[in-house]
Design an enzyme around this catalytic site. Sequence first.
Site, short mmCIF file in Angstrom:
data_model
loop_
_atom_site.label_atom_id
_atom_site.label_comp_id
_atom_site.label_asym_id
_atom_site.label_seq_id
_atom_site.Cartn_x
_atom_site.Cartn_y
_atom_site.Cartn_z
N SER A 5 0.60 -0.86 0.00
CA SER A 5 -0.78 0.01 0.09
C SER A 5 0.61 1.82 -0.06
CB SER A 5 -0.89 -0.48 1.41
OG SER A 5 0.05 0.28 2.41
N ASP A 6 0.11 1.94 -0.72
CA ASP A 6 1.35 3.67 -0.40
C ASP A 6 -0.02 4.73 -0.90
OD1 ASP A 6 3.88 4.93 -0.88
OD2 ASP A 6 2.82 5.77 -2.59
N GLN A 7 0.31 5.80 -0.17
CA GLN A 7 -1.02 7.19 -0.02
C GLN A 7 -0.14 7.92 -0.46
OE1 GLN A 7 -2.03 8.53 3.58
NE2 GLN A 7 -4.38 8.47 3.18
#
Length: 199
Positions: A73-75
């Site tokens: 995941s990455d934001q």
Amino acid sequence: MSSDTRPALILGSSSPYRRELLSRLRIPFEVATPDIDETPLAGERPAATALRLSRLKAEAIAALHAGALVIGSDQVCTLDDQQIGKPGTHAKALAQLQLMRGRTVTFHSALCLLDGRTGEAQIADIQTHATFRNLSDAELDAYLRLETPYDCAGSAKVEGLGIMLLERVESDDPTALIGLPLIALTGMLRHAGYPCFGA
């Protein structure tokens, strides 16, 4: 597939907040920290950056754990389609918050579930639109000194005091803003045949 035969589930993240979110599902998982270059590519759009990095994180961990289901995941935080990164310093964080106050910012929370048994990768970009309160410089400075969110995209640590910066949040997934969209993730796990309820 029964709970006895389900594959290992690995969260590819060093974030304690993502770990806490995943633990809410009450399913067994391991944590591994991916070692990747998170620098955006020249001309890369924010959503593309988040999606690419989430997949790279999953692939880096999957390469070390054959047959596992790996969550990457990455934001990325954006304002006017420009990426707002992790500030690193108090001065940069204050400048970010001054820029965002009274405005609506988009957080791209990208998710990748890589199935090490089949090589299939499911990816999604869950967007959250967060409108910031029009706070004074003194309030922003006080928040930064109390929370020190210098490793958070956009300086908004919403799992803590950063929630007080916000006036309104719109998202299809309430956990996306913290960094791990659980509605999307559980849909991906079900698609992969993973027994979320242990049966």
